[in-house]
Scaffold this motif. Structure first.
Motif, short mmCIF file in Angstrom:
data_model
loop_
_atom_site.label_atom_id
_atom_site.label_comp_id
_atom_site.label_asym_id
_atom_site.label_seq_id
_atom_site.Cartn_x
_atom_site.Cartn_y
_atom_site.Cartn_z
N ALA A 251 54.85 95.70 55.51
CA ALA A 251 55.29 94.99 54.30
C ALA A 251 55.19 93.48 54.45
O ALA A 251 55.33 92.75 53.48
CB ALA A 251 56.74 95.39 53.97
N GLY A 252 54.98 93.00 55.68
CA GLY A 252 54.85 91.57 55.91
C GLY A 252 56.19 90.86 56.08
O GLY A 252 56.25 89.64 56.04
N THR A 253 57.27 91.63 56.24
CA THR A 253 58.58 91.01 56.37
C THR A 253 58.96 90.77 57.83
O THR A 253 60.07 90.35 58.14
CB THR A 253 59.67 91.87 55.71
N TYR B 17 58.10 88.48 59.70
CA TYR B 17 58.33 87.06 59.99
C TYR B 17 59.81 86.76 60.14
O TYR B 17 60.22 85.92 60.93
CB TYR B 17 57.71 86.19 58.88
N GLU B 18 60.59 87.50 59.35
CA GLU B 18 62.01 87.23 59.33
C GLU B 18 62.68 87.61 60.64
O GLU B 18 63.59 86.94 61.12
CB GLU B 18 62.63 88.05 58.20
N ILE B 19 62.22 88.73 61.19
CA ILE B 19 62.75 89.18 62.48
C ILE B 19 62.34 88.19 63.57
O ILE B 19 63.14 87.83 64.42
CB ILE B 19 62.18 90.58 62.82
N LEU B 20 61.08 87.74 63.49
CA LEU B 20 60.58 86.85 64.54
C LEU B 20 61.22 85.47 64.47
O LEU B 20 61.36 84.79 65.48
CB LEU B 20 59.06 86.72 64.43
N ALA B 21 61.59 85.04 63.26
CA ALA B 21 62.16 83.71 63.11
C ALA B 21 63.68 83.72 63.28
O ALA B 21 64.31 82.66 63.22
CB ALA B 21 61.79 83.13 61.74
N ALA B 22 64.25 84.89 63.47
CA ALA B 22 65.71 84.98 63.62
C ALA B 22 66.12 84.54 65.02
O ALA B 22 65.36 84.70 65.97
CB ALA B 22 66.17 86.41 63.37
N PRO B 23 67.32 83.98 65.12
CA PRO B 23 67.78 83.56 66.45
C PRO B 23 68.23 84.75 67.27
O PRO B 23 69.41 84.89 67.58
CB PRO B 23 68.94 82.61 66.14
N MET B 24 67.29 85.63 67.57
CA MET B 24 67.64 86.79 68.39
C MET B 24 66.50 87.07 69.35
O MET B 24 65.35 86.77 69.06
CB MET B 24 67.96 88.01 67.51
N SER B 25 66.85 87.66 70.51
CA SER B 25 65.82 87.95 71.51
C SER B 25 65.16 89.28 71.16
O SER B 25 65.69 90.07 70.38
CB SER B 25 66.45 88.03 72.89
N GLU C 170 67.27 92.26 71.69
CA GLU C 170 68.23 92.53 70.62
C GLU C 170 67.57 93.24 69.44
O GLU C 170 68.15 94.14 68.83
CB GLU C 170 68.89 91.23 70.15
N ARG D 47 53.78 88.03 68.52
CA ARG D 47 53.53 86.62 68.23
C ARG D 47 52.10 86.28 68.60
O ARG D 47 51.65 86.62 69.68
CB ARG D 47 54.49 85.73 69.03
N ALA D 48 51.42 85.58 67.68
CA ALA D 48 50.05 85.16 67.96
C ALA D 48 50.07 84.07 69.04
O ALA D 48 51.00 83.29 69.11
CB ALA D 48 49.39 84.60 66.71
#
Ligand code: ATP
Ligand code: MG
Lengths: 253, 308
Positions: free
Chosen positions: A86-88, A90-98, A101, A252-253
């Motif tokens: 779905a292309g969402t 990005y939100e997981i990758l940009a979140a302050p979580m490892s 997690e 991540r690219a």
């Protein structure tokens, strides 16, 4: 540690499960009933008992393991594949979580879903057969470890898959055959010696055997080996996740 | 005040070998609106993606609010909201749920009052229970903004926020961005609409082929790099320009009543005095003068051409 983020992902995944309880629970229950009809009633009539356990009861642990493996993989792989699709993501990758997690959220939810389904199948089976439970704590332990391990594998598959076909590939081509050949519906001791040897190369046999031991106190292989097998599965999954965490593979690219 | 974002020699070469960024260095001031302009493939999205944690840089480093984006990524990302270039939403989720989800991912406790405020500011409150696949493209984009604001970020990245958005909505979006700035949020936006940069930004950065060609206050930029056009209105029509004025590069309008002259405000002399003296010598009567500042668009095209 961003515990709230883990819980957010976990709740989000569980919400999908409860939003469609009928689909989530009915399909495993229906297939259980079908297996009972086919294997329990039709074949079971000819195999009165396996090592003192009625055939109908004998297949229950294998049936549960089959479903847990399939559901763990399906749920976890879909859980992480869907945001990619779905292309969402990005939100997981940009979140302050490892990454760990993120995995905990998705895998935790997928494993819990499988465990819920396992319990439902167990309860359904009790309607049809007498189901003793020799070592309930061990049963829960095997169940949990298996659900977590295979949810980890599912997560990895969802990460690896680039399209829906790939998502289906491993569950269909690898996991289901391994479970069927892993003694879900028979005891390995019922096989000729050569095929017994082959069957023992199948890692899933050890899982099913251990789980069955927790029910009936009898097993194809020593329970220690089963425990070792499930530990190896878990270690494999964790190692792969750790490697991805280090390298960012497919994330991540 | 220390810069909210510090970027040093940031570089990215993708695994495919594409060089997307080559050593970008810049500081972003707290509370400003910075517009990044650049042609397709310039590296704008790559730049934003690195700062937000979606892409791993292959060189250099950056810090947000003093927190290194790699070593101290949690603290850095907590300060950031991102609205991506591509519209991507979970189709079956409701507006309210998806915004709650974003807030949760940032580790913030549930606060529906704050979310209500965010949704209202984006005129999405009425749609809070709608599923995302029932929304129009412009609404979805606003949902993405709401998601990015759900945790109260200090820095907001808007990657082409108004691409494919109609004029009314674009103006609404600008108003939202201005309100954000008024509340102290730093906004970094990328755009192809030079009008937008001109309208919105405090500073403008121009990126081309992975290089930051320029970073300048908008007013200074317009002033320093702007060309101006002087239009001279004549009292009597001219059939043709006299030879003595040929060296100025003038153009005469069809009715012979207007002469226009382009000059560079950067040059020491504009040449206007000489031009007008020339008119007087030829006995051409001047009725009126008008100057016109060239748009950022022209500034931009000229810089990119010069950089090539
Ligand atoms: N994931 C990726 N893998 C390989 N190359 C990529 C990737 N993402 C971007 N690129 C390449 O990097 C370069 C910069 O792309 P980027 O998306 O940063 O440009 P942009 O300035 O945002 O362009 P646009 O205005 O079209 O959005 C392009 O040549 C692009 O093809
Ligand atoms: Mg872009």
């Amino acid at each position: 540690m961003n515990g709230r983020a883990v819980k957010t992902i976990f709740d989000h995944e569980m919400a999908r499960f409860w939003r469609t309880p009928w689909e989530s629970l009915a399909s495993p229950v229906v297939s259980t009933v079908l297996y009972f009809v086919v294997f329990g009633a039709a074949i079971g009539g000819r195999i009165p008992s396996v090592e003192g356990v009625s055939y109908g009861a004998f297949i229950v642990p294998g049936l549960i393991m089959l479903t847990v493996l399939q559901q763990s993989i399906a749920n976890a792989s879909f859980g992480i594949f869907f945001p990619k699709f779905a292309g969402t993501m990005y939100e997981i990758l940009a979140a302050p979580m490892s990454f760990i997690e993120v995995v905990a959220g998705y895998v935790g939810a997928a494993a819990l879903k499988s465990i819920i389904i396992a319990v439902v199948i167990h309860l359904t089976a009790m309607v049809f057969v007498d189901l003793p439970m020799a070592h309930p704590v061990w049963a829960l332990g095997f169940l949990t470890l298996t659900a977590v391990s295979f949810s980890l594998f599912g997560f990895l598959m969802g990460l690896w898959a680039k399209d829906w076909q790939q998502l289906q590939f491993i569950p269909l081509m690898v996991v289901t055959p391994l479970v069927f050949l892993g003694g879900a519906f028979y005891s390995a001791s019922m096989l000729p010696p050569f095929w017994q040897g082959v069957a023992h190369l199948n890692p899933v046999l050890y899982l099913i055997s251990g789980f069955r031991w927790a029910y009936f106190g009898m097993a194809d292989v020593p329970v220690g080996l089963s425990l070792a097998a499930v530990t190896v599965f878990l270690a494999l999954g964790l190692t792969a996740v750790w490697a991805i965490f280090r390298t960012g593979w497919r994330l991540r690219a | 005040m220390p810069p909210i974002i510090e970027v040093r020699d940031l570089a990215k070469t993708y695994a495919s070998g594409t060089v997307a960024l080559t050593g970008v260095t810049l500081d972003i001031r707290e509370g400003e609106i910075l517009a990044l302009l650049g042609p397709n493939g310039a590296g704008k999205t790559t730049f934003i993606s690195i700062l937000c944690g979606l892409v791993t840089p292959t060189g250099g480093h950056a810090a947000v609010g003093g927190h290194d984006i790699a070593r101290d990524y949690r603290a850095a990302r907590t300060l950031i909201g991102l609205v991506p270039q591509e519209i991507a939403v979970e189709p079956f989720e409701t507006v309210m749920n998806t915004v709650r989800f974003s807030r949760g991912l940032h580790g913030r406790a549930r606060d529906d009052a704050h979310l209500e405020q965010v949704l209202r500011s984006l005129t999405l409150w009425d749609k809070r229970d709608a599923r995302l696949n029932e929304l129009s493209g412009g609404m979805k984009r606003r949902v993405l903004i709401a998601k990015a604001l759900s945790h109260g970020p200090r820095v907001l990245f808007l990657d082409e926020p108004t691409a494919g958005v109609d004029v009314t909505l674009r103006r609404e979006m600008w108003a939202v961005v201005r309100d954000l700035r008024a509340s102290g949020v730093t906004v970094i936006l990328t755009t192809h609409y030079l009008e937008e940069a001109e309208e919105m930004a405090d500073r403008i950065g121009i990126i081309d082929r992975g290089r930051l060609l320029l970073l300048e206050d908008k007013a200074r930029l317009m002033h320093e790099f702007g060309r101006k056009r002087l239009t001279v209105e004549l009292t009597d029509p001219l059939a043709a320009l006299p030879d003595s004025l040929a060296g100025h590069g003038l153009t005469l309008s069809e009715n012979g009543l207007r002469v226009s002259y382009d000059y560079d405000t950067r040059a020491d002399r504009s040449g206007i005095a000489r031009l007008l003296a020339g008119f007087a010598e030829e006995g051409i009567g001047v009725r009126d003068l008008e100057t016109e500042q060239s748009s950022l668009e022209e500034v931009f095209l000229r810089l990119v051409e010069e950089g090539a």
